[in-house]
Design an enzyme around this catalytic site. Sequence first.
Site, mmCIF file in Angstrom:
data_model
loop_
_atom_site.group_PDB
_atom_site.id
_atom_site.type_symbol
_atom_site.label_atom_id
_atom_site.label_comp_id
_atom_site.label_asym_id
_atom_site.label_seq_id
_atom_site.Cartn_x
_atom_site.Cartn_y
_atom_site.Cartn_z
ATOM 1 N N TYR A 164 0.841 -1.217 0.000
ATOM 2 C CA TYR A 164 0.000 0.000 0.000
ATOM 3 C C TYR A 164 0.871 1.260 0.000
ATOM 4 C CZ TYR A 164 -3.869 3.033 1.650
ATOM 5 O OH TYR A 164 -4.832 4.023 1.807
ATOM 6 N N LYS A 168 0.935 4.133 -2.794
ATOM 7 C CA LYS A 168 0.577 5.524 -2.481
ATOM 8 C C LYS A 168 1.735 6.481 -2.763
ATOM 9 C CE LYS A 168 -3.716 5.020 -1.271
ATOM 10 N NZ LYS A 168 -4.727 5.330 -2.303
HETATM 11 P P1 NAP Z 1 -13.506 2.190 1.094
HETATM 12 O O1 NAP Z 1 -14.565 2.670 2.033
HETATM 13 O O2 NAP Z 1 -12.981 0.803 1.234
HETATM 14 O O3 NAP Z 1 -13.994 2.454 -0.401
HETATM 15 C C1 NAP Z 1 -13.186 2.101 -1.489
HETATM 16 C C2 NAP Z 1 -14.081 1.889 -2.686
HETATM 17 O O4 NAP Z 1 -13.228 1.509 -3.794
HETATM 18 C C3 NAP Z 1 -15.075 0.742 -2.469
HETATM 19 O O5 NAP Z 1 -16.369 1.123 -2.868
HETATM 20 C C4 NAP Z 1 -14.508 -0.365 -3.350
HETATM 21 O O6 NAP Z 1 -15.478 -1.242 -3.893
HETATM 22 C C5 NAP Z 1 -13.876 0.444 -4.474
HETATM 23 N N1 NAP Z 1 -12.947 -0.373 -5.241
HETATM 24 C C6 NAP Z 1 -12.052 -1.282 -4.780
HETATM 25 N N2 NAP Z 1 -11.413 -1.882 -5.794
HETATM 26 C C7 NAP Z 1 -11.913 -1.343 -6.937
HETATM 27 C C8 NAP Z 1 -11.656 -1.566 -8.314
HETATM 28 N N3 NAP Z 1 -10.748 -2.455 -8.735
HETATM 29 N N4 NAP Z 1 -12.352 -0.846 -9.224
HETATM 30 C C9 NAP Z 1 -13.283 0.052 -8.826
HETATM 31 N N5 NAP Z 1 -13.572 0.309 -7.538
HETATM 32 C C10 NAP Z 1 -12.893 -0.389 -6.600
HETATM 33 O O7 NAP Z 1 -12.197 3.122 1.212
HETATM 34 P P2 NAP Z 1 -12.013 4.649 1.642
HETATM 35 O O8 NAP Z 1 -11.544 4.647 3.039
HETATM 36 O O9 NAP Z 1 -13.169 5.471 1.223
HETATM 37 O O10 NAP Z 1 -10.728 5.007 0.757
HETATM 38 C C11 NAP Z 1 -10.810 5.674 -0.489
HETATM 39 C C12 NAP Z 1 -9.387 5.995 -0.941
HETATM 40 O O11 NAP Z 1 -8.731 6.796 0.058
HETATM 41 C C13 NAP Z 1 -8.512 4.767 -1.143
HETATM 42 O O12 NAP Z 1 -7.645 4.965 -2.234
HETATM 43 C C14 NAP Z 1 -7.719 4.723 0.151
HETATM 44 O O13 NAP Z 1 -6.515 4.027 -0.031
HETATM 45 C C15 NAP Z 1 -7.523 6.182 0.425
HETATM 46 N N6 NAP Z 1 -7.220 6.506 1.818
HETATM 47 C C16 NAP Z 1 -8.104 6.204 2.815
HETATM 48 C C17 NAP Z 1 -7.772 6.531 4.122
HETATM 49 C C18 NAP Z 1 -8.693 6.221 5.280
HETATM 50 O O14 NAP Z 1 -8.283 6.450 6.446
HETATM 51 N N7 NAP Z 1 -9.898 5.726 5.068
HETATM 52 C C19 NAP Z 1 -6.558 7.159 4.417
HETATM 53 C C20 NAP Z 1 -5.696 7.453 3.374
HETATM 54 C C21 NAP Z 1 -6.037 7.132 2.079
HETATM 55 P P3 NAP Z 1 -15.898 -2.584 -3.081
HETATM 56 O O15 NAP Z 1 -16.728 -2.091 -1.959
HETATM 57 O O16 NAP Z 1 -16.674 -3.373 -4.084
HETATM 58 O O17 NAP Z 1 -14.621 -3.219 -2.667
#
Ligand code: NAP
Length: 263
Positions: A164, A168
């Site tokens: 990851y 990133k």
């Molecule tokens: P999340 O709630 O897990 O949502 C991620 C979404 O991406 C889900 O709807 C998932 O679909 C979809 N997804 C996964 N694989 C995919 C693919 N191959 N094609 C299309 N869609 C896909 O995550 P989040 O926390 O909102 O995170 C969003 C972004 O922010 C990510 O890039 C994450 O790495 C980044 N981020 C998050 C945090 C945090 O603290 N939450 C911190 C830093 C960065 P499914 O539900 O079907 O899997």
Amino acid sequence: MTDPTSDRRRDALMGERVAVVSGAARGIGAAIAKRLAADGLRVGVLDLDAAACADTVGAITEAGGRAVALGADVSNEESVAAAVQQLDDELGAPTVVVNNAGILRDNLLFKMSVADWDAVLNVHLRGAFLLTRAVQKYMVEQKWGRVVNMSSTSALGNRGQANYSAAKAGLQGFTKTLAFELGKFGVTANAIAPGFIVTDMTAATAERVGVSFEDFQKAAASQIPVQRVGTPEDIAHTASFLVSEGAGFVSGQVIYVAGGPTD
Ligand code: NAP
């Protein structure tokens, strides 16, 4: 010198823009899709399963915006091409791309499988490459565009996240290269690097390490200078700024949205 572009003109321009936000069925992507729609953009709500996008699309249309659900795997070239074509057909040519889709496959290096390495690199990095490449022709044609890539504080290194953090950090290099290549076409490219944000992703991490999500959030907040964890809306606010007409001189930047400095 005053900016020759009036606020009204800027609002009108936003009404002509079409955005695609990946991973927008829930979490940060859903908040960004809703915020961009509230800003006046038409939005392609892209996620693995089109049916899962119904809540986000419904919230946007109920609020008077326009959105379409796009089912696509961002790591699959044909799937991405078909989704972008569908968006062009149904809402118009996209000139804003938010590469937000993401997954976690955390493990210490000695336990990390090749499949878990590849899965994470494929969704985050290959996915951002494929979706941006599919949209860039529209941005170049219109001599205007915005790319926002979702990085993370984990880009600076995080135990158990070799895959990851590499993805990133890779997104940050990708972002800067896009800024160099596409700047002359009126396209900016920036990355947002969130800290701890309350979503299903962080809830799943709490479950994996065997801590209640409430305690997990409390522990995280105590380490954050503003003494709270982040919300998807915190990230959507930053994305809204980077996509706005007025942010045309901000490019190649990584904005850490983490409640404090990160190093
Ligand atoms: P999340 O709630 O897990 O949502 C991620 C979404 O991406 C889900 O709807 C998932 O679909 C979809 N997804 C996964 N694989 C995919 C693919 N191959 N094609 C299309 N869609 C896909 O995550 P989040 O926390 O909102 O995170 C969003 C972004 O922010 C990510 O890039 C994450 O790495 C980044 N981020 C998050 C945090 C945090 O603290 N939450 C911190 C830093 C960065 P499914 O539900 O079907 O899997």
